[in-house]
Design an enzyme around this catalytic site. Sequence first.
Site, short mmCIF file in Angstrom:
data_model
loop_
_atom_site.label_atom_id
_atom_site.label_comp_id
_atom_site.label_asym_id
_atom_site.label_seq_id
_atom_site.Cartn_x
_atom_site.Cartn_y
_atom_site.Cartn_z
N ARG A 141 -3.82 -1.98 -5.10
CA ARG A 141 -3.91 -0.86 -6.04
C ARG A 141 -2.55 -0.65 -6.70
O ARG A 141 -1.54 -0.44 -6.03
CB ARG A 141 -4.34 0.42 -5.33
CG ARG A 141 -4.39 1.63 -6.25
CD ARG A 141 -4.67 2.92 -5.51
NE ARG A 141 -4.65 4.06 -6.40
CZ ARG A 141 -3.55 4.72 -6.76
NH1 ARG A 141 -2.36 4.35 -6.27
NH2 ARG A 141 -3.61 5.75 -7.59
N ASP A 196 3.94 -3.12 3.34
CA ASP A 196 4.89 -2.71 2.31
C ASP A 196 6.30 -2.91 2.87
O ASP A 196 6.47 -3.48 3.96
CB ASP A 196 4.68 -1.26 1.89
CG ASP A 196 5.05 -1.03 0.43
OD1 ASP A 196 6.19 -1.38 0.05
OD2 ASP A 196 4.22 -0.52 -0.33
N HIS A 236 -0.05 -4.85 -11.80
CA HIS A 236 0.55 -4.42 -13.07
C HIS A 236 2.07 -4.33 -12.99
O HIS A 236 2.74 -4.18 -14.01
CB HIS A 236 -0.06 -3.10 -13.55
CG HIS A 236 0.40 -1.89 -12.80
ND1 HIS A 236 0.24 -0.62 -13.29
CD2 HIS A 236 1.01 -1.74 -11.59
CE1 HIS A 236 0.74 0.26 -12.43
NE2 HIS A 236 1.20 -0.39 -11.40
N GLY A 266 0.76 -1.24 0.00
CA GLY A 266 0.00 0.00 0.00
C GLY A 266 0.79 1.29 0.00
O GLY A 266 0.20 2.36 -0.04
N ASP A 272 7.19 -8.80 0.69
CA ASP A 272 6.25 -9.42 1.62
C ASP A 272 5.20 -10.26 0.93
O ASP A 272 4.83 -11.32 1.39
CB ASP A 272 5.60 -8.32 2.46
CG ASP A 272 4.80 -8.87 3.63
OD1 ASP A 272 3.64 -8.45 3.78
OD2 ASP A 272 5.34 -9.71 4.37
#
Length: 492
Positions: free
Chosen positions: A367, A313, A371, A291, A351
């Site tokens: 989010r 993160d 990709h 995040g 992680d």
Amino acid sequence: MNKETSTLRSLANIIVRAVDSMERAYADAALPLPSLDKPFNPEDPAEALAQDSHVATAAKNLVAACAQISATVWNPRRFVTNQGKGVRSCSPIDKPPTDMKSKYNMSSCLRAVSDFNVVDVLREAGENGASVNDIGAAVGVDPRMIERILRLLATHHIFREVSPGVFANNRMSSTLEKAKPSRELFQSRETRFVGSSGIAAFVENDGEVGGKCALYLAESLRTPGLVPFNLAYDTKETLFEWMEGPERSYHVNRFASAMQGTAAMEPGDLIFRGFDWSALPRESVIVDVGGGIGHESLTIAKKYPHLRVVNQDFASPIEFSKAHWKKCFPEHVEKGMVEFLGESTFDHLHDFFTPQSVKNAAVFLLRHIIHDWPDDRAVVILQNLRKAAGEETQLVVIDKLVPFASTGTLADSKMSAIRGAEQQVAEAPLLPNWGAAVADVYLYDLTMHLMVGGIERTVQGFYELFAKAGWKLVEIHQSPGTQMSHIVGVPA
């Protein structure tokens, strides 16, 4: 009337209808269309109206038609060579910095003016602007180069040349403001993006890292196993590993701010234009996987403070995230409604390549994560989440969907049954995908490959990816005015 003349007239009619639609919307709201010559003000109701679905659709048609007319009538040799030099015949009016990102001259100039805080110097100079001599003295750069850079950008409607050699901010350039006095920006390079919208961080990160990587695209195609980033920076590390080096804290912080900037490019309520967060029961846990500073989960928690958040993160962005949450939503931190989990080593790269520690979460939110990775690595991420999921867990992937540049429907009946999966198609003679008006999604796709070997996916790409990882794609929420979609899955 021959076919091409007919095409020009049809495109011109689309432009007229789009202009009529936009003028009518602003007239009905008793608001003026935002001026290109005035600085951008995100609090201006006229800017908010630009995100309205009808206005956004009209703008999309307008941009697509203008670009297609330019390509149709311009000398093709000049058109192609200017594209290679970094010149666009038409630029989307809502997101100029992102659409320029693979154009090396424009990209390098945007990076330069942001890196030397030119926009903030001009903000302090006011609407009358400043001479290149004064700008050069303030930023410590040869004024002749400042003039050449600003004039190229002003020619493309980024900055405004008030009089010969005198420049001021306009609606486009002002999006690069860092919201601090310029003297503070020059005093501390490490923290100059803190408190900004993140747009400047995005432009600088993309101009530097993306720009270097783009030079090695052809070479990388001859070098299996390496992406352009590896060749550009002479390393076998991934971008994420490289950034975690002890001497690259600036790059990490800039990248975190840049990810916040990607959110600033979208409608402010985008996170609520799809998945129904209000339907989650009290105390439900949202895991913000990878995040960063947790911008999206913080936005959700502010509206629905009964929801718990776990932000995951690397160690560096997690420390940045703690400070961000304490500043923006201290109540949630004090109540213990948000938890921060960071991975401090690269034993497993990241992680989310290890077993997920949070079990039976209500939602795993990703989010701009999937990709970043090719299919084989993305499957591992999603499999780890699937193993930690409960029967009621939902997977929400927020990413761009790549539309086809041709007409047609989803042939696979399983995919055509997915709610919201059907691709919208522009009216003829526009390209079915709206052409230049959606060019940024394809530029993002190539940029993901250049930097990390990632990919922006079609609906079919997500369907197959979810299936391999044990998830079933059940719904897609596409929002007008943006390529970002909420792609929702449940345990298969």
